[in-house]
Design a protein around this motif. Structure first.
Motif, PDB file in Angstrom:
ATOM      1  N   PHE A   1       2.949  -0.938   8.546  1.00 30.27           N
ATOM      2  CA  PHE A   1       2.738   0.437   8.545  1.00 30.27           C
ATOM      3  C   PHE A   1       2.763   1.039   6.947  1.00 30.27           C
ATOM      4  CE2 PHE A   1       1.304   0.305  12.878  1.00 30.27           C
ATOM      5  CZ  PHE A   1       0.820   1.616  12.941  1.00 30.27           C
ATOM      6  N   SER A   2       3.792   0.529   6.373  1.00 27.50           N
ATOM      7  CA  SER A   2       4.194   1.152   5.196  1.00 27.50           C
ATOM      8  C   SER A   2       3.298   0.452   3.878  1.00 27.50           C
ATOM      9  CB  SER A   2       5.561   0.924   4.447  1.00 27.50           C
ATOM     10  OG  SER A   2       5.625  -0.523   4.475  1.00 27.50           O
ATOM     11  N   GLY A   3       2.472  -0.607   4.397  1.00 26.23           N
ATOM     12  CA  GLY A   3       1.507  -1.002   3.534  1.00 26.23           C
ATOM     13  C   GLY A   3       0.175  -0.047   3.365  1.00 26.23           C
ATOM     14  N   HIS A   4      -0.067   0.609   4.617  1.00 27.21           N
ATOM     15  CA  HIS A   4      -1.258   1.334   4.529  1.00 27.21           C
ATOM     16  C   HIS A   4      -1.087   2.524   3.315  1.00 27.21           C
ATOM     17  CE1 HIS A   4      -3.453   0.115   7.853  1.00 27.21           C
ATOM     18  NE2 HIS A   4      -2.475  -0.379   8.293  1.00 27.21           N
ATOM     19  N   LEU A   5       0.073   2.718   2.913  1.00 28.57           N
ATOM     20  CA  LEU A   5       0.082   3.375   1.667  1.00 28.57           C
ATOM     21  C   LEU A   5      -0.638   3.146   0.396  1.00 28.57           C
ATOM     22  CD1 LEU A   5       3.637   4.793   2.314  1.00 28.57           C
ATOM     23  CD2 LEU A   5       1.837   6.146   2.525  1.00 28.57           C
ATOM     24  N   PHE A   6      -0.842   1.775   0.267  1.00 26.74           N
ATOM     25  CA  PHE A   6      -1.270   1.053  -0.885  1.00 26.74           C
ATOM     26  C   PHE A   6      -2.746   0.635  -0.716  1.00 26.74           C
ATOM     27  CE2 PHE A   6       3.374   0.386  -0.432  1.00 26.74           C
ATOM     28  CZ  PHE A   6       3.552   1.060  -1.727  1.00 26.74           C
ATOM     29  N   VAL A   7      -3.752   1.776  -1.191  1.00 24.79           N
ATOM     30  CA  VAL A   7      -4.972   1.485  -0.696  1.00 24.79           C
ATOM     31  C   VAL A   7      -5.727   0.927  -1.756  1.00 24.79           C
ATOM     32  CG1 VAL A   7      -5.211   3.238   1.045  1.00 24.79           C
ATOM     33  CG2 VAL A   7      -5.685   3.759  -1.214  1.00 24.79           C
ATOM     34  N   GLU A   8      -5.147   0.944  -2.992  1.00 24.81           N
ATOM     35  CA  GLU A   8      -5.931   0.305  -4.105  1.00 24.81           C
ATOM     36  C   GLU A   8      -6.179  -1.084  -4.092  1.00 24.81           C
ATOM     37  OE1 GLU A   8      -7.421   2.035  -6.571  1.00 24.81           O
ATOM     38  OE2 GLU A   8      -6.799   4.011  -5.286  1.00 24.81           O
ATOM     39  N   ARG A   9      -7.038  -1.751  -4.932  1.00 25.53           N
ATOM     40  CA  ARG A   9      -7.256  -3.006  -4.933  1.00 25.53           C
ATOM     41  C   ARG A   9      -6.133  -3.637  -5.929  1.00 25.53           C
ATOM     42  NH1 ARG A   9     -12.726  -1.932  -4.327  1.00 25.53           N
ATOM     43  NH2 ARG A   9     -13.573  -2.762  -2.379  1.00 25.53           N
ATOM     44  N   VAL A  10      -5.695  -4.976  -5.495  1.00 20.69           N
ATOM     45  CA  VAL A  10      -4.744  -5.697  -6.428  1.00 20.69           C
ATOM     46  C   VAL A  10      -5.136  -5.686  -7.972  1.00 20.69           C
ATOM     47  CG1 VAL A  10      -3.470  -7.829  -6.854  1.00 20.69           C
ATOM     48  CG2 VAL A  10      -3.827  -6.921  -4.438  1.00 20.69           C
ATOM     49  N   SER A  11      -6.519  -6.186  -8.210  1.00 18.93           N
ATOM     50  CA  SER A  11      -7.080  -6.382  -9.797  1.00 18.93           C
ATOM     51  C   SER A  11      -8.514  -6.449  -9.173  1.00 18.93           C
ATOM     52  CB  SER A  11      -6.466  -7.298 -10.388  1.00 18.93           C
ATOM     53  OG  SER A  11      -6.718  -8.651  -9.916  1.00 18.93           O
ATOM     54  N   GLY A  12      -9.040  -6.364 -10.327  1.00 16.42           N
ATOM     55  CA  GLY A  12     -10.749  -6.560 -10.612  1.00 16.42           C
ATOM     56  C   GLY A  12     -10.994  -7.986  -9.973  1.00 16.42           C
ATOM     57  N   ALA A  13     -10.105  -8.852 -10.561  1.00 15.42           N
ATOM     58  CA  ALA A  13     -10.372 -10.315 -10.306  1.00 15.42           C
ATOM     59  C   ALA A  13      -9.925 -10.868  -8.924  1.00 15.42           C
ATOM     60  CB  ALA A  13      -9.458 -11.314 -11.345  1.00 15.42           C
ATOM     61  N   PHE A  14      -8.948  -9.819  -8.277  1.00 15.64           N
ATOM     62  CA  PHE A  14      -8.266 -10.210  -7.091  1.00 15.64           C
ATOM     63  C   PHE A  14      -8.869  -9.009  -6.288  1.00 15.64           C
ATOM     64  CE2 PHE A  14      -4.696 -11.104  -3.791  1.00 15.64           C
ATOM     65  CZ  PHE A  14      -5.203 -12.389  -3.670  1.00 15.64           C
ATOM     66  N   PRO A  15      -9.764  -8.980  -5.728  1.00 16.00           N
ATOM     67  CA  PRO A  15     -10.377  -7.629  -5.111  1.00 16.00           C
ATOM     68  C   PRO A  15     -10.006  -7.280  -3.710  1.00 16.00           C
ATOM     69  CG  PRO A  15     -12.080  -9.047  -4.891  1.00 16.00           C
ATOM     70  CD  PRO A  15     -10.893  -9.826  -5.501  1.00 16.00           C
ATOM     71  N   ILE A  16      -8.629  -7.647  -3.334  1.00 24.16           N
ATOM     72  CA  ILE A  16      -8.133  -7.361  -1.991  1.00 24.16           C
ATOM     73  C   ILE A  16      -7.172  -6.215  -2.188  1.00 24.16           C
ATOM     74  CG2 ILE A  16      -6.930  -8.273   0.347  1.00 24.16           C
ATOM     75  CD1 ILE A  16      -7.647 -11.117  -0.797  1.00 24.16           C
ATOM     76  N   PRO A  17      -7.568  -5.133  -1.469  1.00 25.07           N
ATOM     77  CA  PRO A  17      -6.673  -3.715  -1.405  1.00 25.07           C
ATOM     78  C   PRO A  17      -5.257  -4.181  -0.921  1.00 25.07           C
ATOM     79  CG  PRO A  17      -8.719  -3.381  -0.299  1.00 25.07           C
ATOM     80  CD  PRO A  17      -8.821  -4.812  -0.460  1.00 25.07           C
ATOM     81  N   VAL A  18      -4.114  -3.570  -1.326  1.00 25.28           N
ATOM     82  CA  VAL A  18      -2.813  -4.064  -1.125  1.00 25.28           C
ATOM     83  C   VAL A  18      -2.699  -4.131   0.394  1.00 25.28           C
ATOM     84  CG1 VAL A  18      -0.341  -3.623  -1.254  1.00 25.28           C
ATOM     85  CG2 VAL A  18      -2.071  -3.440  -3.236  1.00 25.28           C
TER      86      VAL A  18
END
Length: 573
Positions: A196-213
């Protein structure tokens, strides 16, 4: 109370009683009591975590909203707590039976049970959610990414699936006799707060690794659960002491769940096309209870070519059983290969999603630029292309509907807004437009339904309250009580809406109220004059114009209108 709520509440109470009775006879008494206390605590903690993470942390709306909540406890409705308790227990019991099928002795592996429970939770969610949303018991504020999911956003299935990891995994680890003296079992408690705390981080890790945190955390937790299911030898024969006849209690509870869904789909909402969502749920249950029958039903359905998406999902238990069995037989390389495959799948899914999103944003930007430049034909072409290419996005449909509506293509506008609502049932603008279009085209009953759906989502929406009253022919009493609190912009938009649906009397009353409260606001004066002229009521137009000039004597438009009215009056004489 709405009778539809009773159809949900009364069976839930019966199911809960059956399952509590089953647990007290099938499990050691302390473990049974611990389960029900823990699952209620989990339901409360989950509701509060949603408020903290979604409401306060992200300052966003809840992903789902329950209508007419019953007896909320710390803001969490009682029917939500009962729902989690029911499906968690059924998931655990079915998971134990499924795990036992391939491991007759010394007993089913603990974490294999959790993996099967997760699968059942995801399957039952599809059936329950599709029926409950159609019945109007609750709604999702998220988009339904594909029509194949029938009223349920994909994240809804994921959400239920992860209840097995958030709750059942730590509960089973902490209460299993085989792990009683292993301090590492306390690590399982990290699953829920980490998720549940992970849902606070909605940005992608990076352009080369496009998985939201937060999705990366989902995949890592999923990988951990499957790794434990494939590698761990911890056994937990939880329900083995129960007499086989006790299974009737749990089976009856499961049957009532399924029967309640059928009743809702066929007799309450009268949408039998929803029932393919039952297939995966039935498949998991049958494979736990009567595997041969389950495989026969799935094979027959596949041969007939019926409901292929549902049948595909129904085949997942068989595929998962093969994978778990193979991994446990070939312990050296299969788990590692499965983790590599899972990681590749995660990257592929999110990379494809990022590319689709970039194409959608670029297409929408071009369409909006064309619309703002007045090139509506080009804007429509671009938006229609975006709608075809991005079936899971409601945005191009909303923009298309607005252009169609503005150009008086009401049939096309209605179709576009209906599609937007199918994708995102909480799309208030589309619901409002649909109510207006149906009022303008003489579909009062349909307009009332659209306005009612909107009010279930936004009960304080003044425009929807007015549209509902206009469609039903009842005076807007609740709206009348709120009129004194509306600001000038809200009065303007409401007056424009009333005029749009042909309610000139209410529009004039709102204009009078606006002139009374904001006598120096030229919009109210000008609109009152234009409304009278449109009705060819020169006397009322003259009076409204006199009031305008008395308040704003230097207003050039008012002076020009006065000259025109005077000239027209002279010509008529």
């Amino acid at each position: 109370m709405d009778t539809r709520v009773l159809i949900l509440t009364l069976p839930s109470a019966v199911i809960l009683a059956l399952l509590v009775a089953h647990s007290l006879r099938a499990l050691p008494r302390p473990r049974a009591l611990a389960f029900w206390i823990a699952v209620i605590a989990y339901g409360l903690a989950r509701g509060l975590a949603l408020e903290l993470v979604i409401g306060r942390g992200l300052e966003s709306s809840f992903p789902y909203v329950i209508h007419e909540p019953l007896l909320p406890v710390f803001g969490v409705p009682l029917q939500e707590l009962a729902g989690w308790a029911i499906v968690c227990y059924l998931g655990w019991w079915l998971g134990w039976r499924l795990a036992k099928l391939g491991n007759p002795a010394p007993g089913p592996p603990l974490f294999v049970q959790v993996a099967w429970a997760c699968l059942f939770l995801g399957a039952v969610s599809w059936a329950v959610e599709s029926a409950a949303v159609a019945a109007g018991w609750w709604h999702w504020s998220l988009t339904v990414s594909s029509p194949l999911w029938i009223n349920v956003p994909f994240i809804g299935l994921v959400d239920w699936f992860f209840v097995g990891i958030d709750f059942l995994l730590p509960f089973a680890a902490l209460t299993a006799p085989a792990l009683k003296r292993q301090p590492l079992r306390w690590l399982a408690l990290l699953a829920f707060p980490l998720h549940f705390s992970g849902h606070l981080f909605v940005e992608r890790v990076s352009g080369a690794f496009p998985i939201p945190v937060f999705h990366l955390i989902h995949w890592l937790l999923l990988g951990a659960a499957f790794w434990l299911a494939m590698r761990s030898r911890v056994v937990d024969d939880a329900f083995s002491a129960a007499a086989p006849r006790l299974d009737r209690l749990a089976i009856s509870g499961l049957a009532i769940v399924l029967l309640d869904i059928v009743v809702v789909e066929f007799f309450v909402v009268r949408q039998p096309e929803l029932w393919p969502s039952l297939v995966p749920c039935i498949a998991v249950a049958l494979q736990a209870l009567r595997p041969a029958i389950a495989y026969g039903v799935a094979a027959a359905g596949a041969l007939l070519g019926l409901w292929l998406p549902a049948l595909f999902l129904a085949a997942v238990p068989a595929a998962a059983a093969w994978l778990l069995g193979a991994a446990r037989r070939r312990r050296s390389w299969m788990p590692a290969a499965a983790m590599v495959l899972l990681g590749a799948m995660a990257y592929w899914v999110h990379a494809a999603s990022a590319r689709r999103e970039a194409r959608l944003v670029a297409g929408l930007d071009r369409a909006i630029a064309a619309r703002d430049a007045g090139d509506l034909a080009a804007a429509v072409e671009l938006l229609e292309r975006a709608a075809r290419e991005h079936a899971g996005s409601h945005v191009p449909r909303v923009l298309l509907g607005e252009i169609y509506y503005r150009t008086d293509r009401l049939a096309e506008a209605r179709a576009a807004f209906r599609e937007a609502v199918r994708i995102k049932p909480s799309e208030i603008r589309s619901l409002r437009h649909l109510a207006v279009i149906d009022l303008r085209t003489g579909r009062a009953e349909s307009a009332a339904r659209w306005a009612g759906e909107g009010l279930a989502i936004e009960p304080e929406d003044n425009q929807l309250a007015y549209l509902a009253s206009r469609a039903t022919g009842r005076p807007p009493e609740a709206l009348q009580a709120r009129l004194a609190t509306l600001d000038a912009d809200q009065i303007r938009s409401l007056a424009g809406l009333a005029f749009e649906v042909g309610d000139k009397e209410f529009a004039a009353a709102l204009l009078d109220r606006g002139i009374e409260r904001w006598p120096l606001d030229r919009w109210f004066h000008r609109t009152k004059v234009m409304l009278s002229l449109a009705a060819r009521d020169r006397w009322s137009a003259g009076r409204a114009l006199d009031a305008w000039l008395s308040r704003l004597p230097e207003d050039r438009e008012a002076q020009e209108l006065a000259r025109r009215l005077a000239a027209a009056g002279g010509e008529n004489r």
